[in-house]
Every structure is written in structure tokens, then in C-alpha cells.
Design an enzyme around this catalytic site. Structure first.
Site, short mmCIF file in Angstrom:
data_model
loop_
_atom_site.label_atom_id
_atom_site.label_comp_id
_atom_site.label_asym_id
_atom_site.label_seq_id
_atom_site.Cartn_x
_atom_site.Cartn_y
_atom_site.Cartn_z
N ARG A 58 -8.39 9.01 4.78
CA ARG A 58 -8.27 8.66 3.36
C ARG A 58 -8.64 9.83 2.45
NH1 ARG A 58 -11.78 4.85 -0.23
NH2 ARG A 58 -10.27 4.15 -1.78
N HIS A 62 -6.57 11.08 -0.80
CA HIS A 62 -7.14 11.13 -2.16
C HIS A 62 -7.22 12.57 -2.68
CE1 HIS A 62 -8.77 6.90 -2.97
NE2 HIS A 62 -7.81 6.83 -2.07
N ASP A 63 -7.25 13.53 -1.76
CA ASP A 63 -7.18 14.92 -2.22
C ASP A 63 -5.77 15.22 -2.72
OD1 ASP A 63 -7.79 17.58 -2.69
OD2 ASP A 63 -7.21 18.20 -0.68
N VAL A 66 -4.29 13.83 -6.12
CA VAL A 66 -4.95 14.19 -7.38
C VAL A 66 -4.94 15.71 -7.53
CG1 VAL A 66 -7.06 13.96 -8.74
CG2 VAL A 66 -6.40 12.13 -7.16
N GLY A 68 -2.93 17.76 -6.38
CA GLY A 68 -2.43 18.44 -5.18
C GLY A 68 -3.48 18.58 -4.09
N SER A 72 -9.95 19.43 -4.32
CA SER A 72 -10.67 19.10 -5.57
C SER A 72 -11.55 17.86 -5.37
CB SER A 72 -9.68 18.88 -6.72
OG SER A 72 -8.74 17.89 -6.38
N GLU A 84 -14.05 14.21 -9.20
CA GLU A 84 -13.33 12.99 -8.82
C GLU A 84 -14.20 11.96 -8.08
OE1 GLU A 84 -10.03 14.60 -6.53
OE2 GLU A 84 -9.70 16.09 -8.09
N ASN A 90 -12.69 6.23 -6.02
CA ASN A 90 -13.50 6.96 -5.03
C ASN A 90 -14.94 6.49 -4.95
OD1 ASN A 90 -11.25 8.53 -4.60
ND2 ASN A 90 -11.91 10.17 -5.98
N HIS A 188 -3.50 1.93 6.70
CA HIS A 188 -4.42 0.78 6.63
C HIS A 188 -4.49 0.03 7.96
CE1 HIS A 188 -4.19 0.63 1.93
NE2 HIS A 188 -4.81 1.69 2.40
C1 HEM Z 1 0.00 2.57 -1.11
C2 HEM Z 1 -0.98 2.81 -1.91
C3 HEM Z 1 -2.41 2.67 -1.50
C4 HEM Z 1 -3.35 1.92 -2.11
C5 HEM Z 1 -3.18 1.09 -3.36
C6 HEM Z 1 -4.58 2.05 -1.35
C7 HEM Z 1 -5.78 1.46 -1.67
C8 HEM Z 1 -6.88 1.43 -0.85
C9 HEM Z 1 -8.09 0.74 -1.15
C10 HEM Z 1 -8.38 -0.04 -2.43
C11 HEM Z 1 -8.93 0.90 -0.09
C12 HEM Z 1 -10.33 0.32 0.04
C13 HEM Z 1 -11.31 1.10 -0.81
C14 HEM Z 1 -12.58 0.38 -1.14
O1 HEM Z 1 -13.10 -0.35 -0.31
O2 HEM Z 1 -13.01 0.53 -2.27
C15 HEM Z 1 -8.25 1.70 0.87
C16 HEM Z 1 -8.77 2.07 2.09
C17 HEM Z 1 -8.14 2.96 2.94
N1 HEM Z 1 -6.98 3.65 2.67
FE1 HEM Z 1 -5.63 3.22 1.24
N2 HEM Z 1 -4.35 2.88 -0.30
C18 HEM Z 1 -3.04 3.30 -0.35
C19 HEM Z 1 -2.45 4.21 0.49
C20 HEM Z 1 -3.11 4.89 1.48
C21 HEM Z 1 -2.62 6.06 2.15
C22 HEM Z 1 -1.32 6.77 1.79
C23 HEM Z 1 -3.55 6.42 3.08
C24 HEM Z 1 -3.55 7.58 4.02
C25 HEM Z 1 -2.48 8.22 4.41
C26 HEM Z 1 -4.61 5.45 3.00
C27 HEM Z 1 -5.70 5.39 3.83
C28 HEM Z 1 -6.71 4.46 3.73
C29 HEM Z 1 -7.72 4.26 4.75
C30 HEM Z 1 -7.72 4.92 6.11
C31 HEM Z 1 -8.64 3.32 4.24
C32 HEM Z 1 -9.93 2.84 4.91
C33 HEM Z 1 -11.02 3.86 4.58
C34 HEM Z 1 -12.37 3.59 5.20
O3 HEM Z 1 -12.55 2.69 6.00
O4 HEM Z 1 -13.30 4.35 4.85
N3 HEM Z 1 -4.33 4.56 1.99
N4 HEM Z 1 -7.02 2.04 0.38
#
Ligand code: HEM
Length: 312
Positions: A58, A62-63, A66, A68, A72, A84, A90, A188
């Protein structure tokens, strides 16, 4: 044009293209063992806490979304900018900064001032996927690190409460398409989210704790995420949103065919890793991922550090 001028022009073009694009062999001469320096540390971190794979993956996302892929996201606040880390997407949820610090320290011991923090994030993302049982890919390298970060720039991240059109717009702004959106959302398949973000009524786990797994096989990188989404069990509103066209057909395809998901995911990760990268003389190689380099390095005669920190 005289032939000597043509040759010079050709050589100049070759030189410029060599310094202005990412390549998989960027550190071949300057830090040949970087991948084997990084891998054992990520391996240990994930062994100690399997969720760390998700958190590191993740971080790269997130890098890149935002300003590029310029590390950052790793900068702590300074007297001149608010970074950030405290922005809503974040704050209280982005993790893994200490692992990045440890790896940066190891790399500074082996190849000082060579490997950028932005490249470290790209490698960590790949290693985390591999160590969770997912596909591998050759990471493109040669990014430089930014001199600043900007809290409000995190607005470019997709919002978990929005519909597919809105998500797609955010991805299109980054040069990514609907296939990339659906494939990258498959990240996810690992990790956790805060229950306050869950779409629908609280499930058993959320009644008892603050965080819950995003997927039913949460430490395994597989296509189970898409089966869950199709079954209406997407955790976030943005996961459920992929049931709408034009994303739905792709979700169905990945639910049927894990290899197709892996292929599109790796392709999309390479594309994401190329978003607005700083190349060549742009940016710097930070010595600590949390702060920009001191001007002192320049005074001490290291030309690669000169002038840059003055901007902040
Ligand atoms: C499609 C748009 C996306 C949205 C709206 C989104 C949103 C989120 C949110 C809200 C969380 C939970 C954060 C929290 O608990 O506050 C999350 C977790 C996560 N996201 Fe996304 N995400 C998206 C796309 C992505 C992408 C593109 C990746 C990586 C390529 C990614 C990887 C992850 C991972 C691995 C977690 C779990 C992190 C952890 O357990 O520490 N997400 N995401």
C-alpha cells in the site's frame, strides 16, 4: 545535415534516453546486490507479521498516486511543509515506515547515496506480493526522491466511499485504465482495513475489534478477492463498486482465471510504478527516507547533493 552532426544528434538522443527512463538494470554497476540486501529484511518482517506485506504494498500505491513515485509519502513534516502522513487517507492506517528505514540503513552501509527511497518502495511492493504467494515481476528502477511533500495533494487518492466512475476518474488522472483499476484493487486480497470504513452493517469481527481483514484469505495473494466481490462481500464501498460496468466483466474474468489476474496485476504495477517519476538530475537520493538531505553534503564537496535542499 552533415553526417558528423547527425552522429552527435543520435548520440545525444541515446544519452538522453539512457538517463531519462526507468530500467531494470539501473543499479547493476552501482549497487549490484541491492535486491539480495532488501529481500531477507522484508522476508523477516513478513514472517514476524504477515500483514506487513499488505502495508508495504500500500505504501508504494500511496506514494505513486500523490505527486508521482517519488517517496514523498515517507517525508516527515518540516517547518516549511506539512507532509502526507497526517492526511486522512494515511493517518492512522499507513504502516511500514520502520521497515523502510531499516532497509535504507542497510543500503546506505553497502552503497551509500545510491539507492533512492522511491525505488526501495517499488521493490518492497514486489517482494511483498511474492512473499504472500503472488506473482513476481522485474521492477523498473532509477526513480529519484522528491524535495517536498504536500498534505493536500493526497486528494488525488481514490476515496473508498465512491462509485466506479469516480474511482476510474482518479485512475485515469494517473494514466491508468479500467483494467488497471480492477487489477490493482486486487491488492485488497491481503491486509486489513478499519471497521469504520466498512460498507454495510458491522460483521462479527468488527463488533469485537477496530480492524478487519479485507479478504477471506488475508495473508495469501490470490484471486479470492474477486470471488468475494461477486458474492457481495466487498469490504469497502469501492470494492463493491467494481460490480458495476465497466468493471464488472473484468471482476468476473479474474474470479474465473487467477493467472489472468496475476498477468494484469503485474502489468498494472509496472505502469503505476512509472507515474510521474523524477529522473536523472531531477530530485535527489535521500540518505534518510524521512527527510531531504542536508546542504552540508554539498558543502563537503558531494556534487550530487548540491543546491537541492535550498529549495525548501
Ligand atoms: C481502487 C481504489 C482504492 C481505494 C479506494 C482503496 C482504499 C483503501 C482503504 C480505505 C484501505 C483501508 C485503510 C484504513 O484502514 O484506513 C485500504 C487498504 C489497503 N489497500 Fe487500498 N484502496 C484502493 C486501491 C489500492 C491499490 C491500487 C493498492 C495497491 C496496489 C491497494 C492496497 C491496499 C492494501 C494492501 C491495503 C491493506 C493495508 C494494510 O493492511 O496495512 N489499494 N485501501
Amino acid at each position: 545535415m552533415p553526417s558528423s552532426l547527425k552522429l552527435i544528434t543520435l548520440l545525444l538522443c541515446l544519452f538522453l534516453s539512457a538517463v531519462s527512463s526507468l530500467t531494470t538494470s539501473y543499479y547493476e554497476d552501482t549497487c549490484p546486490h541491492l535486491q539480495s540486501i532488501i529481500f531477507p529484511t522484508v522476508q523477516l518482517a513478513i514472517k514476524n507479521e504477515p500483514r506487513m506485506a499488505a502495508s508495504l504494498l500500500r505504501l508504494h500505491f500511496h506514494d505513486c498516486f500523490v505527486q508521482g513515485c517519488d517517496a514523498s509519502v515517507l517525508l516527515d513534516d518540516t517547518s516549511t511543509f506539512v507532509g502526507e502522513k497526517t492526511a486522512p487517507p494515511n493517518n492512522n492506517s499507513l504502516r511500514g515506515f520502520e521497515i523502510v528505514d531499516k532497509i535504507k540503513q542497510d543500503l546506505e552501509a553497502h552503497c551509500p547515496k545510491i539507492v533512492s527511497c522511491a525505488d526501495i518502495l517499488a521493490i518492497l511492493a514486489r517482494d511483498s506480493v511474492v512473499l504472500s504467494g503472488g506473482p513476481g515481476w522485474e521492477v523498473q528502477l532509477g526513480r529519484k526522491d522528491s524535495f517536498s511533500a504536500n498534505k493536500t495533494a493526497t486528494n488525488s487518492l481514490p476515496n473508498p466511499f465512491r462509485d466506479v466512475e469516480d474511482l476510474l476518474e482518479k485512475f485515469k488522472n494517473m494514466g491508468l485504465n479500467v483494467t488497471d483499476l480492477v487489477a490493482l484493487s486486487g491488492a485488497h486480497t491481503i491486509g486489513k482495513a478499519r471497521c469504520s470504513l466498512r460498507a454495510g452493517p458491522a460483521n462479527q469481527i468488527c463488533l469485537a475489534s477496530e480492524n478487519a481483514y479485507l479478504d477471506t484469505t488475508p495473508v495469501r495473494f490470490d484471486n479470492e478477492y474477486y470471488l468475494n466481490v461477486l458474492a457481495g462481500k466487498g469490504f469497502l464501498q469501492s470494492d463493491k463498486a467494481l460490480l458495476s460496468p465497466p468493471a464488472r466483466d473484468i471482476v468476473q474474468a479474474y474470479a474465473r482465471d487467477e493467472l489472468k489476474f496475476f498477468k494484469d496485476f503485474t502489468n498494472a504495477m509496472v505502469k503505476m510504478g512509472g507515474i510521474e517519476t523524477l529522473l536523472g538530475a531531477q530530485g535527489e537520493v535521500r540518505q534518510s527516507c524521512r527527510k531531504i538531505n542536508e546542504i552540508q553534503d554539498c558543502k563537503l564537496g558531494d556534487a550530487s547533493m548540491c543546491g537541492k535542499s535550498l529549495k525548501n
